[in-house]
Design a protein around this motif. Sequence first.
Motif, PDB file in Angstrom:
ATOM      1  N   VAL A  25       0.862  -1.180   0.000  1.00  0.00           N
ATOM      2  CA  VAL A  25       0.000   0.000   0.000  1.00  0.00           C
ATOM      3  C   VAL A  25       0.901   1.233   0.000  1.00  0.00           C
ATOM      4  CG1 VAL A  25      -1.717   1.298   1.336  1.00  0.00           C
ATOM      5  CG2 VAL A  25      -1.830  -1.210   1.256  1.00  0.00           C
ATOM      6  N   PRO A  28      -0.640   7.159   2.652  1.00  0.00           N
ATOM      7  CA  PRO A  28      -0.677   8.615   2.458  1.00  0.00           C
ATOM      8  C   PRO A  28       0.091   9.343   3.554  1.00  0.00           C
ATOM      9  CG  PRO A  28      -2.690   7.870   3.503  1.00  0.00           C
ATOM     10  CD  PRO A  28      -1.892   6.625   3.199  1.00  0.00           C
ATOM     11  N   LEU A  30      -0.715  12.098   6.226  1.00  0.00           N
ATOM     12  CA  LEU A  30      -1.915  12.689   6.818  1.00  0.00           C
ATOM     13  C   LEU A  30      -1.559  13.905   7.649  1.00  0.00           C
ATOM     14  CD1 LEU A  30      -3.573   9.404   8.127  1.00  0.00           C
ATOM     15  CD2 LEU A  30      -4.011  10.559   5.958  1.00  0.00           C
ATOM     16  N   SER A  31      -2.490  14.838   7.720  1.00  0.00           N
ATOM     17  CA  SER A  31      -2.293  15.927   8.670  1.00  0.00           C
ATOM     18  C   SER A  31      -3.464  15.959   9.629  1.00  0.00           C
ATOM     19  CB  SER A  31      -2.139  17.263   7.949  1.00  0.00           C
ATOM     20  OG  SER A  31      -3.211  17.458   7.070  1.00  0.00           O
ATOM     21  N   PRO A  33      -5.305  18.735  12.209  1.00  0.00           N
ATOM     22  CA  PRO A  33      -5.371  20.072  12.817  1.00  0.00           C
ATOM     23  C   PRO A  33      -5.218  20.028  14.336  1.00  0.00           C
ATOM     24  CG  PRO A  33      -7.065  19.822  11.132  1.00  0.00           C
ATOM     25  CD  PRO A  33      -6.439  18.465  11.313  1.00  0.00           C
ATOM     26  N   LEU A  50      -1.551   1.472   8.056  1.00  0.00           N
ATOM     27  CA  LEU A  50      -2.427   1.170   6.914  1.00  0.00           C
ATOM     28  C   LEU A  50      -1.747   0.267   5.887  1.00  0.00           C
ATOM     29  CD1 LEU A  50      -3.856   4.786   6.316  1.00  0.00           C
ATOM     30  CD2 LEU A  50      -4.826   2.963   7.727  1.00  0.00           C
ATOM     31  N   ARG A  52      -0.155  -3.088   4.189  1.00  0.00           N
ATOM     32  CA  ARG A  52      -0.457  -4.525   4.167  1.00  0.00           C
ATOM     33  C   ARG A  52       0.223  -5.198   5.358  1.00  0.00           C
ATOM     34  NH1 ARG A  52      -1.358  -8.851  -0.103  1.00  0.00           N
ATOM     35  NH2 ARG A  52      -1.593  -7.256  -1.710  1.00  0.00           N
ATOM     36  N   PHE A 278      -6.312   7.247  18.974  1.00  0.00           N
ATOM     37  CA  PHE A 278      -7.687   6.728  18.959  1.00  0.00           C
ATOM     38  C   PHE A 278      -8.696   7.871  18.902  1.00  0.00           C
ATOM     39  CE2 PHE A 278     -11.414   6.092  21.734  1.00  0.00           C
ATOM     40  CZ  PHE A 278     -12.109   5.177  20.969  1.00  0.00           C
ATOM     41  N   ASP A 280      -8.321  11.304  18.466  1.00  0.00           N
ATOM     42  CA  ASP A 280      -8.199  12.451  17.565  1.00  0.00           C
ATOM     43  C   ASP A 280      -7.763  12.084  16.149  1.00  0.00           C
ATOM     44  OD1 ASP A 280      -8.098  13.869  20.316  1.00  0.00           O
ATOM     45  OD2 ASP A 280      -8.309  15.485  18.843  1.00  0.00           O
ATOM     46  N   LEU A 281      -6.915  11.087  16.014  1.00  0.00           N
ATOM     47  CA  LEU A 281      -6.463  10.721  14.670  1.00  0.00           C
ATOM     48  C   LEU A 281      -7.320   9.615  14.076  1.00  0.00           C
ATOM     49  CD1 LEU A 281      -2.595  10.579  15.333  1.00  0.00           C
ATOM     50  CD2 LEU A 281      -3.988  12.556  14.655  1.00  0.00           C
ATOM     51  N   LYS A 282      -8.031   8.876  14.932  1.00  0.00           N
ATOM     52  CA  LYS A 282      -8.868   7.745  14.498  1.00  0.00           C
ATOM     53  C   LYS A 282      -8.032   6.657  13.836  1.00  0.00           C
ATOM     54  CE  LYS A 282     -12.174  10.458  15.806  1.00  0.00           C
ATOM     55  NZ  LYS A 282     -12.678  10.311  17.185  1.00  0.00           N
ATOM     56  N   LEU A 283      -6.788   6.552  14.296  1.00  0.00           N
ATOM     57  CA  LEU A 283      -5.896   5.508  13.804  1.00  0.00           C
ATOM     58  C   LEU A 283      -5.554   4.557  14.946  1.00  0.00           C
ATOM     59  CD1 LEU A 283      -3.382   7.657  11.705  1.00  0.00           C
ATOM     60  CD2 LEU A 283      -5.121   6.097  10.797  1.00  0.00           C
ATOM     61  N   VAL A 284      -5.581   3.261  14.643  1.00  0.00           N
ATOM     62  CA  VAL A 284      -5.182   2.257  15.626  1.00  0.00           C
ATOM     63  C   VAL A 284      -3.667   2.092  15.534  1.00  0.00           C
ATOM     64  CG1 VAL A 284      -5.410  -0.145  16.347  1.00  0.00           C
ATOM     65  CG2 VAL A 284      -7.398   1.072  15.393  1.00  0.00           C
ATOM     66  N   GLY A 315       0.272  -1.116  13.664  1.00  0.00           N
ATOM     67  CA  GLY A 315      -0.999  -1.048  14.377  1.00  0.00           C
ATOM     68  C   GLY A 315      -1.498  -2.393  14.860  1.00  0.00           C
ATOM     69  N   ASN A 316      -0.586  -3.363  15.013  1.00  0.00           N
ATOM     70  CA  ASN A 316      -1.019  -4.704  15.398  1.00  0.00           C
ATOM     71  C   ASN A 316      -1.015  -4.870  16.914  1.00  0.00           C
ATOM     72  OD1 ASN A 316      -1.420  -5.674  12.729  1.00  0.00           O
ATOM     73  ND2 ASN A 316       0.807  -5.750  12.484  1.00  0.00           N
TER      74      ASN A 316
END
Lengths: 329, 329
Positions: A25, A28, A30-31, A33, A50, A52, A278, A280-284, A315-316
């Motif tokens: 993959v 990207p 990301l930014s 605010p 994100l 593979r 979790f 604010d970025l919504k990323l695990v 993110g595992n």
Amino acid sequence: MTNPALPITSADIDSAAAVIAPFAVRTPLLSSPSLDALTGATVFLKPEVLQRTGSFKFRGAFNKLSSIPQDARAGGVVAFSSGNHAQGVAAAAQILGMQATIVMPADSPLSKRERTKGYGAEVVLYDRYTEDREAIAGAIASQRGATLVRPYDDPFVMAGQGTVGREIAQDLAALGIVPDIVVAPASGGGLVAGIAIAVKARFAEASIIVAEPAGFDDHARSMRAGHRQAHSNDSKTFCDALMALIPGELTFAVNQRLLADAVSANDAEVGAAMAFAFRDLKLVVEPGGAVALASLMSGKFDARGKTVVIVLSGGNVDADLYASIINAN
Amino acid sequence: MTNPALPITSADIDSAAAVIAPFAVRTPLLSSPSLDALTGATVFLKPEVLQRTGSFKFRGAFNKLSSIPQDARAGGVVAFSSGNHAQGVAAAAQILGMQATIVMPADSPLSKRERTKGYGAEVVLYDRYTEDREAIAGAIASQRGATLVRPYDDPFVMAGQGTVGREIAQDLAALGIVPDIVVAPASGGGLVAGIAIAVKARFAEASIIVAEPAGFDDHARSMRAGHRQAHSNDSKTFCDALMALIPGELTFAVNQRLLADAVSANDAEVGAAMAFAFRDLKLVVEPGGAVALASLMSGKFDARGKTVVIVLSGGNVDADLYASIINAN
């Protein structure tokens, strides 16, 4: 006196980028605010969560496995890993139709072991504190004629991880932005070494900083000493991905020359960074993957007013640990 | 007989894109090898969880607030919302230096209420099951001379949400890929209406599908009936963002003409999709934000062999609910 050549060049990273492109993959930049407001910096996140297999490790593994000559592929591959390299090698082997055997610590996260098996690999467990994983993997390699895929101290692996830095540099260049600082976590140091070569090929003035779990600061100690030193910590960290004892030989040859600084963050700071990711970025982000972000958020280097790239390397993380961290922070 | 003009055009969405560009995150299109393997489709994810305020709602809110004439800005804005529109309006008002008052259900997620206040808004709570939020917001608007910012039934809001579709179309066109299906969740239907206009302006043959929580299927019922119908469900769903009783008037004028189908997913299917997003996508998705993904994963439409775009519309979920969902799935 001229410096000896580095073990890989940015041309090796360009080659790796072409090899992995059909399967990796292209994550990207990301930014956020809210992160900019919090830190006073202009922050770009490189979310290898994100990627593979959920971490950057697929890049190096696929590049390495692709380099194995056809006549050596029947013997398969063997690797030792706490879990992310394991999944990267297993997934790469599955794509390339090779057999993979992975030597993993018995206390590695269940999800990492299960996912490694899910990619069709055989998993052999060992005790992280009493057994020698390199010896176990070496024995399997000789018994089966398998190729050992080292987690970081290998030029093909380093070049593969360097594609993370190549993408960072390309994306920033496209935006007309010059990074001041790029921060990446390290265990053996392959990711940060590859990033340093790729980023500095385009942005020579950028400062590359390595982030480690507090106490597992073998890069910081080695950089101070001028040669490889083990960390002195016999305790544990929940950053299961970042527990290598000592920097790699090839990786340190790069990192000693190219890195500007080494910083560290403790488990509480890492937990706070995971909870921020979790909310604010919504990323695990797994503990080891959040160390660079934790270093930024806890002020371990001067970021205010600067353009900073933070690598979220993986993110595992098991659901129960993750749940306890987001509920506690 | 020619059809009457739709309430917004793709030119309105182009204008909205220019208005929001300095402040909104241009979210990427992501792909996931594991999701492709699971579904047999080529899936692209549009992660509006990464948007400023954690959902797409910032887009429409910022476009709407920017349209308020300077002499009307001193009165501030008022909105009613279960939480995502609330945060979108509050954040937009903060950027534009306007006062915001948000009428929110007392049972909305704590994190959404806290974050709305965090953007400087005044929060007024009401009982979702016994009080009329429009009446409360209307009274505040007349008392204070504030501009009411409707959550979906407003051309500026719809055009703002349409920028999600515009970015999807642009990114796919740049890749040379033609989408077969685009799926987005709906409550009042502003997001899916804007997406339908923007995507079909570029890809006229694409099928736009709306996804709703099971039982809260007012779009499905309205599309079958040919006119707006309320859902019949007086029970609850944990998709707190998607509980509107009936499609919007303006939004349904678009959706009735442009949507190909309406599907739904129940709470168990949504929970499974959230857990998949945690484990495999490494994205934090709230229940309402996961309905389109849940519809794909539970086979509510024929995706095999097709190119499918799934909109993950928001990620604002309380830690305790999230923890219970990822631990249970």
